[in-house]
Motif scaffolding. Structure first.
Motif, PDB file in Angstrom:
ATOM      1  N   SER A 350       0.825  -1.208   0.000  1.00  0.00           N
ATOM      2  CA  SER A 350       0.000   0.000   0.000  1.00  0.00           C
ATOM      3  C   SER A 350       0.863   1.262   0.000  1.00  0.00           C
ATOM      4  O   SER A 350       0.513   2.267  -0.629  1.00  0.00           O
ATOM      5  CB  SER A 350      -0.926   0.011   1.220  1.00  0.00           C
ATOM      6  N   LEU A 351       1.987   1.217   0.703  1.00  0.00           N
ATOM      7  CA  LEU A 351       2.896   2.358   0.703  1.00  0.00           C
ATOM      8  C   LEU A 351       3.529   2.552  -0.674  1.00  0.00           C
ATOM      9  O   LEU A 351       3.723   3.688  -1.129  1.00  0.00           O
ATOM     10  CB  LEU A 351       3.971   2.175   1.772  1.00  0.00           C
ATOM     11  N   ASP A 352       3.850   1.457  -1.343  1.00  0.00           N
ATOM     12  CA  ASP A 352       4.349   1.558  -2.719  1.00  0.00           C
ATOM     13  C   ASP A 352       3.300   2.195  -3.621  1.00  0.00           C
ATOM     14  O   ASP A 352       3.615   3.039  -4.469  1.00  0.00           O
ATOM     15  CB  ASP A 352       4.719   0.175  -3.257  1.00  0.00           C
ATOM     16  N   PRO A 358       0.499   9.412  -5.939  1.00  0.00           N
ATOM     17  CA  PRO A 358       0.325  10.234  -4.734  1.00  0.00           C
ATOM     18  C   PRO A 358      -1.043  10.921  -4.703  1.00  0.00           C
ATOM     19  O   PRO A 358      -1.434  11.561  -5.679  1.00  0.00           O
ATOM     20  CB  PRO A 358       1.453  11.264  -4.838  1.00  0.00           C
ATOM     21  N   PRO A 359      -1.756  10.824  -3.589  1.00  0.00           N
ATOM     22  CA  PRO A 359      -3.096  11.425  -3.477  1.00  0.00           C
ATOM     23  C   PRO A 359      -3.025  12.892  -3.081  1.00  0.00           C
ATOM     24  O   PRO A 359      -3.487  13.294  -2.005  1.00  0.00           O
ATOM     25  CB  PRO A 359      -3.749  10.572  -2.387  1.00  0.00           C
ATOM     26  N   LEU A 360      -2.430  13.715  -3.933  1.00  0.00           N
ATOM     27  CA  LEU A 360      -2.230  15.119  -3.609  1.00  0.00           C
ATOM     28  C   LEU A 360      -3.509  15.919  -3.781  1.00  0.00           C
ATOM     29  O   LEU A 360      -4.230  15.761  -4.767  1.00  0.00           O
ATOM     30  CB  LEU A 360      -1.133  15.701  -4.501  1.00  0.00           C
ATOM     31  N   LEU A 361      -3.762  16.801  -2.837  1.00  0.00           N
ATOM     32  CA  LEU A 361      -4.883  17.735  -2.912  1.00  0.00           C
ATOM     33  C   LEU A 361      -4.416  19.026  -3.589  1.00  0.00           C
ATOM     34  O   LEU A 361      -3.206  19.274  -3.704  1.00  0.00           O
ATOM     35  CB  LEU A 361      -5.408  18.022  -1.512  1.00  0.00           C
ATOM     36  N   PRO A 362      -5.352  19.881  -4.019  1.00  0.00           N
ATOM     37  CA  PRO A 362      -4.946  21.120  -4.705  1.00  0.00           C
ATOM     38  C   PRO A 362      -3.949  21.958  -3.913  1.00  0.00           C
ATOM     39  O   PRO A 362      -3.057  22.582  -4.496  1.00  0.00           O
ATOM     40  CB  PRO A 362      -6.276  21.849  -4.890  1.00  0.00           C
TER      41      PRO A 362
END
Length: 508
Positions: A350-352, A358-362
Motif C-alpha cells: 500500500s505504501l508503494d 500520490p493522493p495530492l490535494l490542490p
C-alpha cells in the motif's frame, strides 16, 4: 544457518595483463604474496523488475573458491557491505529468503546474470605475516539470463582490494594511492552486478529515471514520505538479524511517516492516508513491545549499576535478568511473526501504491514556504495546549498521563519540522532541535513512570520469593526523584523552546 561477515572493499578499473605496482611501499604493507588463480562461477538473482538491484542488494549462488554457496550482500555505507552466507544448495535458503521479504514480497527471484571470473589473488601482509587485505585481479565474463536481453555478454578486467577482518581503512587509502600513482583508477560501478546489468541491458532500458528536485509543498512532503518508506523497507533485514537499535529505528520510521500523514493532511487525501496511518500505528505498536523492553532493561541495569554496594541486597542482578529473559525471547518471536504476516506485507504494498500515485490535494501545489510552516505551527499549538495542561495538574497519575500526551505531541512537532527542513532550511532545523529538548525532558519522565511500575512488580516478586525488597525500593525512590526533577525542569525548558515565537523561529 546463514553466517554474516562485514566486507570492506574498493574496486578499480584494470586492463588485461595489468601488473601490480610495488605495494610494499604502501604504509603498513611489508609483503605481497601471490596466492595464484581460481575460477569463480556465480549466478545472480533478482525479481523480474530488479527490486534488489534498485536498492543495491546482490544475491548470488557461487561455486568455486573458498566460499562457495549462497551470498546476500546488504549495503551499509560507501565501500562497506554485510555479506550473509548460506551453504550451497539448489534453491534459495529460507534464512536468506526472509531477509529479502520486505523487498520482494511475493515476487519470485529468478536468475538475471551469470558472471564468470578468473581471479588472480594476492595477499598483503604486515611485518608479522598477518593478513592485511586481499587483492584480486578478475577477468570477468558476463552473460544476461533474463528473457529481455538474453544472451547479451560483456567482458572487462577489474581489481578488488578487500580489507581483512578488523582491518583499518587507512590501509585501503594507502594501497589506493599506490594504485592510482601507477595509473589504476577507481571503478565507477559499485559492484560487478551493477556493471553487468548496465552493460547487458537493452538500450531502451539503460537510462534510469531520477527523482526531480522538490518544488511544491506536496513535492517536499512526498520526498520525506519516500525517505521514511525506504528506511522502513531497508531496516527489515536488520530487525530480522537482531542488529542493535534496528527495532528502534524501524519504529521511528513508522512514526515519522504516520506523523507526516497527520501533519500534512491538508495536502494529502485522507481517504488514502488515514487507512495507512491506522496500519502504521499497528506496526509501531507491535514493534514497540520489543523496543520498550530494550529501553526498560537498559534503564534498570544502569540504575542498578550506579548503586553503592551497601545498597544492593539479595540476588537483584539475577532477578532482573530473569525478569527480562522471558520477555526478551517472547518479544523477538513476536516481531519476527509480525514481519512475516500478510498484514505487514500488504502495508508495504500500500505504501508503494501511495508513492506510485500520490493522493495530492490542490493545496499541495502551493509554495512550500507557505503551506509547510502553517502545518508545523498547527502541531506546535497542540503541543502548547498539552504542555499547559500538564503543568496545571498536581503531581501524580493525572500529571503523568498529561506529560505523556505532551511528549507525543512534542514528537509530532519535531517530526513536522524535520520534514519541512529541506524547504525551510536552518530555521526548521533549529526549531526541530528546540522541540527535541522538550521531548527529551518529557520522554525521560515517561520512562521513569514505566520504570517505577516495573520496580514495584520486581519488589513484589522478590518479597514473595523470600528475597530482600530493599534495593528495589531504593531504585523506586530514585526514579521518583528523577521524575520530580523533570517536572521542575519542564517550565524552563518549554520557555526556552518557545522563544522566539514559532512563527519567527520558522522564518529565521
Amino acid at each position: 544457518m546463514a553466517d554474516s561477515t562485514r566486507e570492506v572493499e574498493r574496486k578499480y578499473e584494470a586492463a588485461p595483463g595489468t601488473e601490480l605496482p610495488d605495494l610494499t611501499r604502501a604504509a603498513g604493507v611489508s609483503a605481497v604474496v601471490h596466492r595464484g588463480p581460481t575460477e569463480l562461477d556465480a549466478v545472480y538473482y533478482d525479481t523480474e523488475d530488479f527490486r534488489l538491484a534498485a536498492d543495491s542488494l546482490t544475491l548470488r549462488r557461487r561455486t568455486g573458491g573458498g566460499d562457495a554457496g549462497w551470498h546476500l550482500k546488504l549495503p551499509v555505507s560507501a565501500d562497506v557491505r554485510d555479506e550473509i552466507r548460506a551453504p550451497l544448495a539448489d534453491t534459495l535458503p529460507p534464512d536468506l529468503a526472509e531477509l529479502l521479504r520486505s523487498r520482494v514480497r511475493h515476487a519470485p527471484v529468478v536468475p538475471v546474470v551469470r558472471i564468470l571470473s578468473s581471479r588472480d589473488i594476492h595477499h598483503l601482509l604486515d611485518e608479522d605475516g598477518a593478513l592485511l587485505a586481499e587483492l584480486s585481479i578478475d577477468e570477468v565474463l558476463v552473460e544476461r539470463l533474463t528473457e529481455e536481453g538474453r544472451g547479451a555478454t560483456s567482458t572487462w578486467t577489474e581489481m578488488e582490494v578487500e580489507l581483512a577482518e578488523g582491518g583499518d581503512t587507512e590501509l585501503l587509502d594507502a594501497v589506493g594511492r599506490r594504485l592510482r600513482k601507477a595509473g589504476v583508477r577507481p571503478s565507477e560501478a559499485p559492484s560487478k552486478l551493477a556493471r553487468a546489468l548496465a552493460e547487458t541491458a537493452p538500450r531502451k532500458r539503460r537510462r534510469t529515471k531520477e527523482q526531480p528536485s522538490p518544488r511544491t509543498a506536496g513535492d517536499h512532503v512526498l520526498a520525506y514520505a519516500r525517505h521514511q518508506i525506504a528506511a522502513l523497507v531497508a531496516l527489515d533485514p536488520a530487525v530480522r538479524r537482531d542488529l542493535p537499535d534496528s527495532v528502534h529505528r524501524m519504529r521511528v520510521a513508522t512514526r515519522r511517516l504516520r506523523s507526516a500523514f497527520r501533519t500534512y493532511r491538508r495536502l494529502l487525501d485522507r481517504t488514502v492516508t488515514d487507512p495507512l496511518r491506522d496500519e502504521l500505528k499497528w506496526l509501531a505498536a507491535e514493534l514497540g513491545a520489543d523496543r520498550d523492553r530494550e529501553v526498560l532493561d537498559a534503564r534498570l541495569h544502569a540504575r542498578l549499576a550506579a548503586l553503592p554496594a551497601p545498597l544492593v541486597l539479595g540476588p537483584v542482578d539475577a532477578r532482573l535478568e530473569l525478569a527480562f529473559a522471558a520477555r526478551r525471547t517472547g518479544s523477538r518471536q513476536r516481531v519476527a511473526s509480525v514481519l512475516d504476516a500478510e498484514r505487514y506485507l500488504a502495508l508495504l504494498d500500500s505504501l508503494d501504491a501511495f508513492l506510485a500515485d500520490p493522493p495530492l490535494l490542490p493545496a499541495a501545489a502551493g509554495a512550500p514556504g507557505d503551506a509547510l510552516p502553517r502545518a508545523v505551527l498547527k502541531e506546535y499549538e497542540r503541543l502548547a495546549g498539552r504542555v499547559g495542561h500538564a503543568l496545571e495538574k498536581r503531581p501524580g497519575e493525572e500529571r503523568d498521563v498529561a506529560m505523556h500526551e505532551a511528549r507525543k505531541a512534542a514528537k509530532r512537532v519535531r517530526y513536522a519540522a524535520e520534514a519541512a527542513r529541506p524547504a525551510l532550511g536552518k530555521p526548521a532545523k533549529r526549531f526541530a532541535k528546540r522541540m527535541k529538548s522538550v521531548q527529551s525532558v518529557l520522554g525521560d519522565h515517561q520512562d521513569g513512570v514505566v520504570a517505577r511500575d516495573a520496580l514495584r512488580t520486581l519488589a513484589v516478586q522478590a518479597h514473595a520469593a523470600g528475597e530482600p525488597a530493599f534495593t528495589w525500593g531504593v531504585l523506586y525512590g530514585r526514579e521518583e526523584a528523577v521524575a520530580e526533577a523533570r517536572e521542575r525542569e519542564l517550565p524552563e525548558v518549554w520557555a526556552r523552546a518557545s522563544r522566539p515565537g514559532p512563527r519567527a523561529a520558522l522564518k529565521g
